[in-house]
Design an enzyme around this catalytic site. Sequence first.
Site, PDB file in Angstrom:
ATOM      1  N   HIS A  43       0.812  -1.210   0.000  1.00 32.58           N
ATOM      2  CA  HIS A  43       0.000   0.000   0.000  1.00 32.58           C
ATOM      3  C   HIS A  43       0.855   1.275   0.000  1.00 32.58           C
ATOM      4  O   HIS A  43       0.311   2.386  -0.107  1.00 32.58           O
ATOM      5  CB  HIS A  43      -0.926   0.003   1.228  1.00 32.58           C
TER       6      HIS A  43
ATOM      7  N   ASP B 185      -2.530   1.728  -4.461  1.00 30.96           N
ATOM      8  CA  ASP B 185      -3.775   2.042  -3.771  1.00 30.96           C
ATOM      9  C   ASP B 185      -4.808   0.943  -4.017  1.00 30.96           C
ATOM     10  O   ASP B 185      -4.672   0.124  -4.940  1.00 30.96           O
ATOM     11  CB  ASP B 185      -4.330   3.384  -4.253  1.00 30.96           C
TER      12      ASP B 185
END
Length: 519
Positions: A489, A493
Amino acid sequence: MSQSVNLPALGESVTEGTVTRWLKNVGDHVEVDEPLLEVSTDKVDTEIPSPVAGVIEEILVQEDETVEVGTALVTIGDGSAAAEEPAAPASETPAAEEAPAAAEAAPAAPEEPAAPTAEAPAAQPAPVEAPVPSTEAPVGAPAEQTPAAPAAVDAPPAAEAAPAQGEYLPSAPPAAVPTAEAPAAAPVAEEAPAAVPAAEAPAAQEAASAPAAPAAAPAAANSGYVTPLVRKLANEKGIDLSGVTGTGVGGRIRKQDLLEGATTAEQPEAAPAAAVAVEDSPLRGTTVPMSRLRKVVAERAVISMQSSAQLTSVVEVDVTKVAALRTRVKDSFLEKTGEKLSFLPFFALASAEALRQYPIINATIDGDNIVYPAQENMSIAVDTERGLLTPVVRDAGTLDIAGFAKQISDLASRTRDNKLKPDELAGGTFTLTNTGSRGALFDTPVVFLPQVAILGTGIVTKRPVVVSAGGTDAIAVRSMVYLALSYDHRIVDGADAARFLVSVKNRLEAGEFEADLGI
């Protein structure tokens, strides 16, 4: 001349290796390219072959010892050094000097010449018990055992010992009886055949009464080393190792060979059984050290989890059209390519195409920079006895279904047989792991740095689902699969992961792969 065998360079990034097991001992003869030892690195476990033929003179690095590339592991010579040691007592100067002295003393002691004459009659009865002609004399014990020859009455105990030797050499029991007496029987070898039936009968009876010998013999009948785990498993299942074809390196028998063979052999008997017997693993109640590969994987997994922000997104995919295409063309695919057609090449092709559309899933982090590789190098997770390894399919974005099938099959086979080159495990930019091959619906795979994503494919299973046809909902049986994408992450995204997964999902559900089969 002796020559040292050094630890070779096993890959561009490999600087050291750990000796896990020696396959040869001091005094053993080896041929060119015959495996000497097994070495474990942070990339792969592999065997080191001998670059020359000769005799092992000295082992310089012990098992579980870690050394750098270029370190001398063993010395191999012509065997003269090893041969000199046993020959030394016979060629010592004092012994040579004693011979003339004994000859000079003979006239002064008349009874000395009579000693050989007295020994000859004592040795005469030996041929009656000797079952082997003089041509078998080299098989016998060293010369110092010759005085035991007169004791012909001791032959039956020797025959009783034969079955124990038979555990290693199945053909040894008949020849093992007269080994100590062979030198004495040599002068009258022509009488030996008459005693063969009498000598063989006790040996045969003893061999028949020793059930352990046939069970252990196959271990030696197969060339190469048989691990204690394999030997124990074979004994527990009552498997004759002489009838098992090994699929490991050099024909070595692996645990899978026994399990697969036992499953095949037991099917006819197990069919009528109402309940399935649970077999205990031979590892229960044991403690074993972690292999170097397991240590490396554990370390890298912890570092990846601690250094990156990982999470997983999952989609459900209807692969009914892919299943129908696979069923329709699998026979012709096998005939033209020599490879079985599974679902994995379809998943790989759809993933490679999606990576080209969404390169962030194929990217790496370099400090504060995001690096987008110019090609898609797809690591394929392979389950082996030594642990999970990920060989790389390079330029995956250029391959068709046949290309993926061939490369995945080749890499998986060589990975399990420990024939993979270390560089074939490096350079991956994205990983595909088929957890469904073991029956899992899906899992949350771990991303290994420097990669930022890994796709797990679950088992393809038929089940009822709701489908829409002409504006009407209905329940139909469909082939379904879960795809789970774990990602870092820090740069990927949730929307990036979703776009990638939906692209793969749409490609698979469309099922239009006829033009991409490569046949």
